[in-house]
Design a protein around this motif. Structure first.
Motif, short mmCIF file in Angstrom:
data_model
loop_
_atom_site.label_atom_id
_atom_site.label_comp_id
_atom_site.label_asym_id
_atom_site.label_seq_id
_atom_site.Cartn_x
_atom_site.Cartn_y
_atom_site.Cartn_z
N ARG A 25 0.80 -0.91 0.21
CA ARG A 25 0.38 0.29 0.30
C ARG A 25 0.82 1.40 0.03
NH1 ARG A 25 -3.48 3.09 -1.91
NH2 ARG A 25 -4.82 4.19 0.17
N MET A 26 1.87 0.93 0.56
CA MET A 26 2.87 2.31 1.14
C MET A 26 3.33 2.37 -0.75
SD MET A 26 4.87 2.49 4.47
CE MET A 26 5.76 3.58 4.03
N MET A 27 3.71 1.28 -1.19
CA MET A 27 4.51 1.73 -2.44
C MET A 27 3.28 2.16 -3.67
SD MET A 27 6.31 -1.91 -2.34
CE MET A 27 6.88 -2.00 -4.52
N VAL A 28 2.49 2.05 -3.53
CA VAL A 28 1.53 2.21 -4.40
C VAL A 28 1.76 3.90 -4.93
CG1 VAL A 28 -1.52 2.67 -5.34
CG2 VAL A 28 -0.13 0.13 -4.50
N LEU A 29 0.86 4.18 -2.75
CA LEU A 29 1.07 6.00 -2.11
C LEU A 29 2.16 6.84 -3.18
CD1 LEU A 29 -0.65 5.32 0.62
CD2 LEU A 29 -0.95 6.71 -1.27
N PHE A 30 3.79 6.04 -2.61
CA PHE A 30 4.41 6.19 -3.17
C PHE A 30 4.31 6.68 -4.89
CE2 PHE A 30 7.77 4.98 0.47
CZ PHE A 30 7.65 6.16 0.51
N ALA A 31 4.11 5.79 -5.92
CA ALA A 31 4.04 5.59 -7.09
C ALA A 31 3.21 7.08 -7.63
CB ALA A 31 3.52 3.89 -8.04
N GLY A 32 2.41 7.35 -7.32
CA GLY A 32 1.80 8.50 -8.04
C GLY A 32 2.98 9.73 -8.12
N ALA A 33 3.24 10.44 -6.89
CA ALA A 33 4.00 11.26 -7.03
C ALA A 33 5.42 10.94 -7.78
CB ALA A 33 4.59 11.58 -5.84
N GLU A 42 14.36 3.54 7.41
CA GLU A 42 14.94 2.21 7.02
C GLU A 42 13.67 1.47 6.31
OE1 GLU A 42 14.76 -1.59 5.69
OE2 GLU A 42 13.63 -1.14 7.63
N ILE A 43 12.58 1.71 6.95
CA ILE A 43 11.49 1.32 5.97
C ILE A 43 10.78 2.11 4.53
CG2 ILE A 43 8.19 1.04 5.85
CD1 ILE A 43 9.45 0.78 8.95
N THR A 44 11.25 3.76 4.83
CA THR A 44 10.93 4.35 4.05
C THR A 44 11.69 4.26 2.99
OG1 THR A 44 9.69 5.88 5.78
CG2 THR A 44 10.59 7.20 3.66
N ARG A 86 12.08 0.42 -4.34
CA ARG A 86 11.84 -0.27 -4.78
C ARG A 86 10.73 0.08 -5.66
NH1 ARG A 86 11.27 -5.81 -5.96
NH2 ARG A 86 9.26 -6.70 -5.43
N THR A 87 9.96 0.93 -4.48
CA THR A 87 8.93 2.01 -6.07
C THR A 87 9.42 2.49 -7.18
OG1 THR A 87 7.48 1.89 -4.21
CG2 THR A 87 7.11 3.03 -5.88
N GLN A 88 10.44 3.31 -7.20
CA GLN A 88 11.26 3.67 -8.12
C GLN A 88 11.33 2.74 -9.21
OE1 GLN A 88 14.30 6.15 -7.00
NE2 GLN A 88 15.56 6.43 -9.16
N THR A 89 12.00 1.85 -8.56
CA THR A 89 13.15 1.00 -9.57
C THR A 89 11.22 0.47 -10.36
OG1 THR A 89 14.24 -0.16 -7.91
CG2 THR A 89 13.73 -2.00 -10.34
N ILE A 90 9.94 -0.45 -9.65
CA ILE A 90 8.81 -0.42 -10.76
C ILE A 90 8.40 0.55 -11.52
CG2 ILE A 90 6.15 -1.11 -9.59
CD1 ILE A 90 7.73 -2.48 -7.45
N VAL A 91 8.50 1.93 -10.66
CA VAL A 91 8.09 2.79 -12.23
C VAL A 91 8.64 3.01 -13.16
CG1 VAL A 91 7.68 4.99 -11.93
CG2 VAL A 91 6.81 4.11 -9.95
#
Length: 223
Positions: free
Chosen positions: A72-80, A146-148, A154-159
């Motif tokens: 869920r956090m990764m989905v939220l990161f992905a928009g920006a 560390e979590i953030t 990981r989100t950046q890699t996917i985007v």
């Protein structure tokens, strides 16, 4: 109709469309059920938009809860991150990290995404590091970082891996907007929607890979 959009309005529409498609594409890749995506932009650059993502999910263990919170956090990161991408498709497209951070923290929008992330990361930290003394502010801050940082990268890699898909779907959303007729005054609002059914028929959507979905389902080939 979109050919007649003023350049500034179209540019804003593309940015917001990419933002919502970032949420949509990463959510779908991570195993969330997805619906439609909508977009509204006015002549004075105000906007409303949304990607329908189903958050209901069976969670039967702490590990499954951690997986869910991370996704869920990764989905939220992905928009920006998606909003920070340039609009042209090209190989090696990169997330503009300073711009993505500014978008997420409210300088360019997405304040609600950031507020949700800040709460979710605390819950995730509480579960991940249950033995940490809550009074140890320095230790808690380090664990949150560390979590953030880990989920951001990981989100950046996917985007970046799915950038052309995100941008292509964003283009499709913007190309489908139409101006809304306003009774008694000049129309100044462009609206568009790609329904769940329309998206499901698109080759770009059908080609979105299944990445790390829920606990135990990640492969070594995942980004």
């Amino acid at each position: 109709m979109t050919k007649k959009m003023p350049p500034a309005v179209r540019d804003r529409a593309v940015q917001i469309a990419n933002h919502e498609m970032g949420h949509y594409v990463v959510a779908r890749a991570l195993g969330f059920e997805t619906g439609g995506v909508s977009l509204t932009v006015t002549m004075d650059l105000r906007h409303q938009a949304g990607a329908s993502i189903t958050l209901a999910h069976s969670i039967s263990s702490i590990e499954a809860m951690k997986e869910h919170l991370e996704a869920r956090m990764m989905v939220l990161f992905a928009g920006a991150m998606a909003q920070s991408l340039t609009s042209k498709r090209s190989l090696g497209k990169r997330v503009d990290q300073p711009k993505a951070t500014a978008i997420l923290k409210g300088e360019l929008g997405a304040e609600q995404d950031y507020a949700k992330i800040r709460e979710l990361r605390h819950l995730l930290r509480n579960i991940t590091f249950p033995e940490t003394d809550p009074a140890s502010a320095e230790r808690v801050a380090a664990e949150l970082k560390e979590i953030t940082d880990r989920l951001w990268l990981r989100t950046q890699t996917i985007v970046e891996a799915l950038a052309d898909t995100i941008i292509g779907l964003g283009e499709a959303l913007v190309d489908g907007v139409d101006i809304v007729e306003q009774w008694g005054r000049a129309a100044d609002t462009y609206e568009g929607v790609l329904t769940r059914e329309a998206l499901e028929r698109m080759g770009l959507v059908q080609a979105i890979p299944a990445l790390c979905v829920w606990a135990g389902s990640c492969s070594d080939a995942d980004p």
